[in-house]
Design a protein around this motif. Structure first.
Motif, PDB file in Angstrom:
ATOM      1  N   THR A   4      54.518   9.954  -1.076  1.00  0.00           N
ATOM      2  CA  THR A   4      53.138   9.727  -1.492  1.00  0.00           C
ATOM      3  C   THR A   4      53.161   8.789  -2.691  1.00  0.00           C
ATOM      4  OG1 THR A   4      52.427  11.922  -0.757  1.00  0.00           O
ATOM      5  CG2 THR A   4      51.043  10.794  -2.374  1.00  0.00           C
ATOM      6  N   PHE A   5      52.393   7.706  -2.618  1.00  0.00           N
ATOM      7  CA  PHE A   5      52.386   6.704  -3.682  1.00  0.00           C
ATOM      8  C   PHE A   5      51.058   6.723  -4.420  1.00  0.00           C
ATOM      9  CE2 PHE A   5      55.596   5.174  -0.812  1.00  0.00           C
ATOM     10  CZ  PHE A   5      56.570   4.670  -1.651  1.00  0.00           C
ATOM     11  N   HIS A   6      51.170   6.587  -5.742  1.00  0.00           N
ATOM     12  CA  HIS A   6      49.985   6.444  -6.573  1.00  0.00           C
ATOM     13  C   HIS A   6      50.222   5.310  -7.558  1.00  0.00           C
ATOM     14  CE1 HIS A   6      48.239  10.212  -5.181  1.00  0.00           C
ATOM     15  NE2 HIS A   6      49.367  10.840  -5.480  1.00  0.00           N
ATOM     16  N   SER A   7      49.208   4.492  -7.770  1.00  0.00           N
ATOM     17  CA  SER A   7      49.216   3.528  -8.857  1.00  0.00           C
ATOM     18  C   SER A   7      48.311   4.085  -9.937  1.00  0.00           C
ATOM     19  CB  SER A   7      48.705   2.166  -8.376  1.00  0.00           C
ATOM     20  OG  SER A   7      48.694   1.242  -9.440  1.00  0.00           O
ATOM     21  N   TYR A   8      48.813   4.172 -11.173  1.00  0.00           N
ATOM     22  CA  TYR A   8      48.079   4.879 -12.201  1.00  0.00           C
ATOM     23  C   TYR A   8      47.845   4.031 -13.430  1.00  0.00           C
ATOM     24  CZ  TYR A   8      46.596   8.483 -15.437  1.00  0.00           C
ATOM     25  OH  TYR A   8      45.869   9.211 -16.330  1.00  0.00           O
ATOM     26  N   ARG A   9      46.608   4.036 -13.927  1.00  0.00           N
ATOM     27  CA  ARG A   9      46.252   3.448 -15.209  1.00  0.00           C
ATOM     28  C   ARG A   9      45.503   4.505 -15.999  1.00  0.00           C
ATOM     29  NH1 ARG A   9      49.523   0.803 -13.527  1.00  0.00           N
ATOM     30  NH2 ARG A   9      49.610  -1.450 -13.170  1.00  0.00           N
ATOM     31  N   SER A  10      45.767   4.611 -17.289  1.00  0.00           N
ATOM     32  CA  SER A  10      45.269   5.744 -18.058  1.00  0.00           C
ATOM     33  C   SER A  10      43.750   5.813 -18.107  1.00  0.00           C
ATOM     34  CB  SER A  10      45.835   5.701 -19.481  1.00  0.00           C
ATOM     35  OG  SER A  10      45.419   4.535 -20.167  1.00  0.00           O
ATOM     36  N   PHE A  11      43.044   4.660 -18.056  1.00  0.00           N
ATOM     37  CA  PHE A  11      41.582   4.700 -18.110  1.00  0.00           C
ATOM     38  C   PHE A  11      40.988   5.450 -16.917  1.00  0.00           C
ATOM     39  CE2 PHE A  11      41.366   0.708 -20.926  1.00  0.00           C
ATOM     40  CZ  PHE A  11      41.272   1.502 -22.066  1.00  0.00           C
ATOM     41  N   GLU A  12      41.796   5.636 -15.882  1.00  0.00           N
ATOM     42  CA  GLU A  12      41.332   6.410 -14.733  1.00  0.00           C
ATOM     43  C   GLU A  12      40.904   7.812 -15.165  1.00  0.00           C
ATOM     44  OE1 GLU A  12      43.305   8.215 -10.615  1.00  0.00           O
ATOM     45  OE2 GLU A  12      44.109   6.375 -11.498  1.00  0.00           O
ATOM     46  N   HIS A  13      41.590   8.356 -16.165  1.00  0.00           N
ATOM     47  CA  HIS A  13      41.278   9.698 -16.619  1.00  0.00           C
ATOM     48  C   HIS A  13      40.700   9.748 -18.029  1.00  0.00           C
ATOM     49  CE1 HIS A  13      44.226  11.276 -13.436  1.00  0.00           C
ATOM     50  NE2 HIS A  13      43.019  11.672 -13.096  1.00  0.00           N
ATOM     51  N   THR A  14      41.050   8.795 -18.889  1.00  0.00           N
ATOM     52  CA  THR A  14      40.557   8.873 -20.265  1.00  0.00           C
ATOM     53  C   THR A  14      39.081   8.503 -20.385  1.00  0.00           C
ATOM     54  OG1 THR A  14      41.444   6.645 -20.700  1.00  0.00           O
ATOM     55  CG2 THR A  14      42.805   8.529 -21.343  1.00  0.00           C
ATOM     56  N   LEU A  15      38.482   8.023 -19.307  1.00  0.00           N
ATOM     57  CA  LEU A  15      37.032   7.813 -19.275  1.00  0.00           C
ATOM     58  C   LEU A  15      36.309   8.967 -18.582  1.00  0.00           C
ATOM     59  CD1 LEU A  15      36.889   3.995 -18.440  1.00  0.00           C
ATOM     60  CD2 LEU A  15      36.659   5.097 -20.667  1.00  0.00           C
ATOM     61  N   ASP A  16      37.063  10.000 -18.211  1.00  0.00           N
ATOM     62  CA  ASP A  16      36.518  11.182 -17.539  1.00  0.00           C
ATOM     63  C   ASP A  16      36.506  12.327 -18.550  1.00  0.00           C
ATOM     64  OD1 ASP A  16      36.222  13.596 -16.108  1.00  0.00           O
ATOM     65  OD2 ASP A  16      37.086  12.723 -14.289  1.00  0.00           O
ATOM     66  N   ALA A  17      35.340  12.713 -19.012  1.00  0.00           N
ATOM     67  CA  ALA A  17      35.229  13.706 -20.080  1.00  0.00           C
ATOM     68  C   ALA A  17      35.858  15.044 -19.703  1.00  0.00           C
ATOM     69  CB  ALA A  17      33.754  13.905 -20.448  1.00  0.00           C
ATOM     70  N   VAL A  18      35.788  15.420 -18.426  1.00  0.00           N
ATOM     71  CA  VAL A  18      36.359  16.702 -17.996  1.00  0.00           C
ATOM     72  C   VAL A  18      37.874  16.679 -18.121  1.00  0.00           C
ATOM     73  CG1 VAL A  18      36.622  18.273 -16.051  1.00  0.00           C
ATOM     74  CG2 VAL A  18      34.416  17.180 -16.468  1.00  0.00           C
ATOM     75  N   VAL A  19      38.502  15.577 -17.678  1.00  0.00           N
ATOM     76  CA  VAL A  19      39.962  15.476 -17.768  1.00  0.00           C
ATOM     77  C   VAL A  19      40.400  15.337 -19.225  1.00  0.00           C
ATOM     78  CG1 VAL A  19      42.002  14.191 -17.057  1.00  0.00           C
ATOM     79  CG2 VAL A  19      40.099  14.475 -15.466  1.00  0.00           C
TER      80      VAL A  19
END
Length: 328
Positions: free
Chosen positions: A261-276
């Motif tokens: 399973t492959f994922h490409s990850y950038r931190s803004f994916e979660h740091t702009l999500d208040a719940v995460v």
């Protein structure tokens, strides 16, 4: 007037200049933060040099995606933080406009969290980008669990060290990858269960040996590039690879035919999500309180007037993978 670092053209560290600007006023829902310290990140170097794929508008562009300070003003209708609160900035997606290389900046109130009580100003300035990236990639994206064998490339860098500590805290087994055998003892001391030094050992053979022949459950690739092909073979069938870095500028072959399973990850994916971000902050606070999470900070002392020298320090690799912090 307060000072801010700007640049009018792309280039080396010497394009950076310290200028004076009026104190910014926070808009509705925003806070103004009096910056006490900020960290120098590879992303800053890419922005400054013109290597960032995203558009950086010139002239008078700013830098800085993380930092710490004290809330000193609230915009209209702003709730949450209070004046005087020590905070960490969790996301500055418009860093070219209001980055943290400054005495003051404004951000939405949702973009700050309380500074962990166990961190001093220097450590707090260096903690968020590395730990939120490692946490987001491993916990939120790859669903890391206790007992997982986690292969971490660029392990001596800021995100790599954070990933080692986070894997340890979860109960996973961090296997650190480094290009230099001389860093083995340092990485073991940082919490790695095993270290694979690619100047002496084949990464696939070493990982198979350390995992009893099964391969890594999770691969955190902070380098990418052609070397990713070896990491595919070091992972177990059905495992997960998260590409969360770009230290190797060469093209990365598309992984075809691999049972991963492959994922490409950038931190803004979660740091702009208040719940995460709430989960990240809780994890960070608990880890700091228990002594399990601590950023590695370069011992060099830089102030705002030394920002050019700080970038030269980064360019020359003198920080040895530790975070460079500038106090304001």
């Amino acid at each position: 007037m307060p000072r801010v670092v700007v640049f009018d053209e792309f280039g080396g560290p010497d394009v950076l200049q310290v200028v004076e600007e009026p104190v910014p006023e926070p808009a509705a829902g925003e806070v103004r933060v009096r910056i006490e310290a900020f960290a120098v990140n590879p992303l800053d170097r890419m922005m400054r040099s013109g290597a960032l794929p995203a558009v950086v508008p010139l002239p008078h562009a700013r830098l800085g995606v993380e930092g710490t300070g004290v809330v000193d003003a609230l915009g209209p209708d702003t709730t949450g933080p209070e004046i005087g609160d020590p905070v960490i900035l969790t996301a500055v997606p418009d860093a070219s406009v209001r980055g943290t290389y400054a005495e003051y900046t404004t951000v939405p109130a949702s973009r700050v969290v309380a500074r962990p009580a166990g961190l001093g100003v220097t450590e707090a300035a260096a903690v968020w980008v590395a730990y939120s990236t490692a946490y987001g990639a491993l916990v939120e994206k790859a669903r890391m669990r206790p007992g997982d064998h986690v292969l971490i490339t660029a392990a001596s860098g800021g995100v790599g060290r954070a990933a080692i500590q986070i894997a340890d805290r979860i109960g996973a087994v961090p296997i650190a990858v480094t290009r230099h055998a001389a860093k083995t003892d340092e990485l073991l001391a940082a919490g790695a269960a095993e270290v694979v030094a690619t100047d002496r050992t084949d990464v696939v053979e070493a990982v198979r040996h350390h995992t009893g022949g099964t391969g890594a459950d999770i691969v955190l690739d902070l380098v990418t590039g052609p070397g990713q092909q070896d990491l595919l073979h070091a992972a177990r069938p059905g495992g997960t690879l998260v590409a969360a870095g770009f230290l190797d500028a060469r093209p990365t072959p598309f992984p075809t035919g691999s049972p991963l399973t492959f994922h490409s990850y950038r931190s803004f994916e979660h740091t702009l999500d208040a719940v995460v971000v709430k989960r990240m902050a809780a994890f960070l606070n608990a880890g700091v309180r228990g002594g399990a999470l601590r950023p590695a900070v370069d011992v060099s002392a830089f102030t705002l007037d030394d920002v050019v020298e700080a970038h030269h320090h980064l360019e020359k690799g003198l920080h040895a993978g530790k975070k460079i912090v500038v106090t304001v």
